[in-house]
Scaffold this motif. Sequence first.
Motif, short mmCIF file in Angstrom:
data_model
loop_
_atom_site.label_atom_id
_atom_site.label_comp_id
_atom_site.label_asym_id
_atom_site.label_seq_id
_atom_site.Cartn_x
_atom_site.Cartn_y
_atom_site.Cartn_z
N LEU B 156 4.13 33.63 7.10
CA LEU B 156 3.55 33.51 5.79
C LEU B 156 4.39 34.33 4.89
O LEU B 156 4.91 34.16 3.71
N LEU B 157 4.72 35.44 5.40
CA LEU B 157 5.68 36.34 4.45
C LEU B 157 6.94 35.77 4.61
O LEU B 157 7.55 36.07 3.31
N VAL B 158 7.70 35.13 5.17
CA VAL B 158 8.89 34.64 4.97
C VAL B 158 8.87 33.55 4.00
O VAL B 158 9.67 33.43 3.20
N GLY B 159 7.85 32.72 4.04
CA GLY B 159 7.64 31.85 2.98
C GLY B 159 7.45 32.42 1.68
O GLY B 159 8.22 31.91 0.41
N TYR B 160 6.62 33.49 1.51
CA TYR B 160 6.64 34.22 0.29
C TYR B 160 7.61 34.69 -0.40
O TYR B 160 8.20 34.41 -1.18
N LEU B 161 8.61 35.38 0.61
CA LEU B 161 9.81 35.88 0.17
C LEU B 161 10.97 34.93 -0.25
O LEU B 161 11.74 35.03 -0.86
N ALA B 162 10.98 33.67 0.31
CA ALA B 162 11.85 32.61 0.10
C ALA B 162 11.16 32.08 -1.37
O ALA B 162 12.10 31.73 -2.06
N LEU B 163 10.01 31.93 -1.55
CA LEU B 163 9.72 31.52 -2.80
C LEU B 163 10.31 32.61 -3.99
O LEU B 163 10.66 32.19 -5.08
N ARG B 164 10.35 33.91 -3.36
CA ARG B 164 10.59 34.82 -4.57
C ARG B 164 12.12 34.94 -4.83
O ARG B 164 12.53 35.36 -5.88
N ARG B 165 12.94 34.23 -3.96
CA ARG B 165 14.19 33.94 -4.14
C ARG B 165 14.71 33.12 -5.09
O ARG B 165 15.88 32.75 -5.16
N LEU B 166 14.10 32.24 -5.68
CA LEU B 166 14.27 31.16 -6.34
C LEU B 166 15.04 31.35 -7.52
O LEU B 166 15.13 32.40 -8.01
N ASP B 167 15.65 30.17 -7.62
CA ASP B 167 16.76 30.31 -8.87
C ASP B 167 16.29 29.77 -10.03
O ASP B 167 16.67 28.64 -10.49
N VAL B 168 15.17 30.24 -10.42
CA VAL B 168 14.55 29.81 -11.70
C VAL B 168 14.45 30.88 -12.71
O VAL B 168 14.53 31.91 -12.51
N ASP B 169 13.91 30.41 -14.14
CA ASP B 169 13.37 31.29 -15.05
C ASP B 169 12.45 32.47 -14.49
O ASP B 169 11.65 32.01 -13.51
#
Lengths: 243, 276, 222
Positions: B156-169
């Motif tokens: 769950l944490l890895v997924g959350y951190l992956a989402l935070r690394r997105l290259d968007v606005d």
Amino acid sequence: MEPVVHLRAAVALLGRFPALAGFDLDVARGEIVLLRGPNGAGKTTVLRACAGLVPVVRGEAVVLGHDLRLDPRPVRRHVGLLGHATGLFDDLTVADNVRFWGRACRADPGDIAAALALVGLDGRLRDVVVGRLSAGQRRRTSLACLLARRPALWLLDEPHAGLDHDTRDQLDALIGRAVRQGATVLLASHELDRAESLAHRVVELAGGTTAPARSAAPSDGSAPQAPPRRAPAAPSPEVSHVA
Amino acid sequence: MTSPTSTTVTGAPGADGHAADTPRAVAGRGAPGHTGSRASRVLGILALGSIALLVLYGLVWSPADAEMADSVRLMYIHVPAASFMYAGCFITTIASAMWLRRRTPGWDALAGASAEVALVFTAITLGTGSLWGRPTWGTYWTWDARLTSTALLATLLVGYLALRRLDVDPTARSTRAAVLGLLLVPNVIIVNRSVEWWRSLHQRSTLVKLDPTIEGQMLVALMVGFLAVGLVFTWLLVHRFRVAWLEYQSERLDLDLALAERRAEAGHHTDVEAPA
Amino acid sequence: MWRDAALVAGRDLRVELRSRVTTNQVAPFSLLVLVLFAFALDPDRQLLERLASGLYWTAVLFAALLAISRSAAIDETDGVRDALRLSGLDPAGVFVGKAAAVAVVLLALELLLGVGVVVLYGVELAGAGLVVVAGLAATVAVAATGTLYGALVSGLRVRETLLPLLLLPVLAPVLIGATRAFEAALAGVPADGWPWCGLLAGLAVLYAVAGALAYGTLLEGS
């Protein structure tokens, strides 16, 4: 009378970029105003800000009596945006698309049917899947979705791009008709000849602000001049298959 | 711990205009200029001290357990690590909720920092748990309820951190991360409950009986463990938050500067020939 | 809100019917997963039959990933997000409609897979009541959770890889509950299974509410 659009020193951000850096605009009811300017000047942002899609963070922004700085959402129901993207579902037919978007904004079923007729898509093309239409036909479908909403403010982003002569005439006629029925039109275009003859007034935009007006502002502020070719021709009969 | 300064950027009227981008000036507005500070240095020293104390108590002064022998000493780290792992998740969820309410970037930074530190402690929990398992059950891994749900928590944490690394606005990224972060604690609770219920059908919960009769030096060692792990957790969190905060500050929109540059485009263009 | 939900559900289902991706690709894929399990686990039928509940729900989850991805893709089409925001549709209604459409698609796939498991793994159906209720509850839970997480990753280039990473850990309890319920039903001990049904129903309600509340924020903020 209160202007339909009132922007004063409006600043709108796209992420961290100030697409609008202090823009002034007043549009009265029944006017057709053309936004002109180089690419990247912010024309699309002006239209989207008036639609309540892009937040205005500084300055004044009142559209159709709604203050966009307070809450941009109530104004959305009263505007119609025709942008670069079609907003259509490729797997559904023309009729499905217009009906969906019409019902979504609680349009009258009569208006929905009339919209299809107005753009000339109520014949054989009605039941063609959007994915198989030409670009011009898709634009007409999007236009039908807009017509079904009966918006008080039309926001058109390069509406003539990619359309053939006849379709452009059709579009101009529809714009004229809408204005006669009390709508207001704000459009951004690079098609200077056609757009300038259509518009009451031209506003220059550059670097997110108003630029000094150029020469060749055509109209004297009265009713829109009729475009040279009058009668809209019948819609083109071929259906081109998208590669 | 320095609390996040309220600074609004997008979507709110009257964005803070006057920048000076040097760390000193940033510090002057209530945010740290670099991630060290007197408070955190004191904290760091305390943390080191308590780790030393833990080593003493854990390895030397406390006795070996009757059943588990020396491997019980791993518990002095494992149990606190697990507790602070959960604490980190709570902080992330609460910070996400606060971001959604207030939209100030400090909460977003806190949510991300807390998740990262929680992941570190999850790894420690799993590692010490595995090491404890080897002598006790003979294997490094067993589908015990706690280990299994901790492993899921890690994903769950890895997924959350992956989402935070997105290259968007950045606003879009923060919004999505906040919604996901808000769901973190409920997910953790649900996963824990379900896995425990499931495994309890087949296996007694054997990992740790936080034995109420644990006493004497062992209890003291455990308490020291909590203290040491807690101090390390806090120290890591403070620094990670400050790094995130500084990253945010360095990207910060200086609205007036950007506006001036944008208008200059207009000035520049009017000197140029008419566009096609 | 319900009116908007019905409108959106109808649209999503119509898109699925017209494009036929579900029938032509997702359904065969899920059957293929069942076959792959047989390859992996040795067609010693005793083993497959004993594990049938777990294998079934795993296959359902894989199929669900595809179905949810497709559901999210409908609203990623160029300009649709803007049009949704302009349309005045209640975001909670859009969420419920989309989740309902996914649930319908999933139910169809589950029926197909059910037939597959009975035929391929030699399972004998029993405890039909529990099977039906647990199946429904699990389906709604998966659909609601999936639609919410689909919205979280909607429009991203990495959607295809991020969705499984985010969604599967969250669906682990659903997998546990549904499998246990089905096992209890097939073993003829439904009393053991009903509590798990309760868990599934609870999850379904939780994510339905969470999704309805969060969808508007995601639609605006992304």
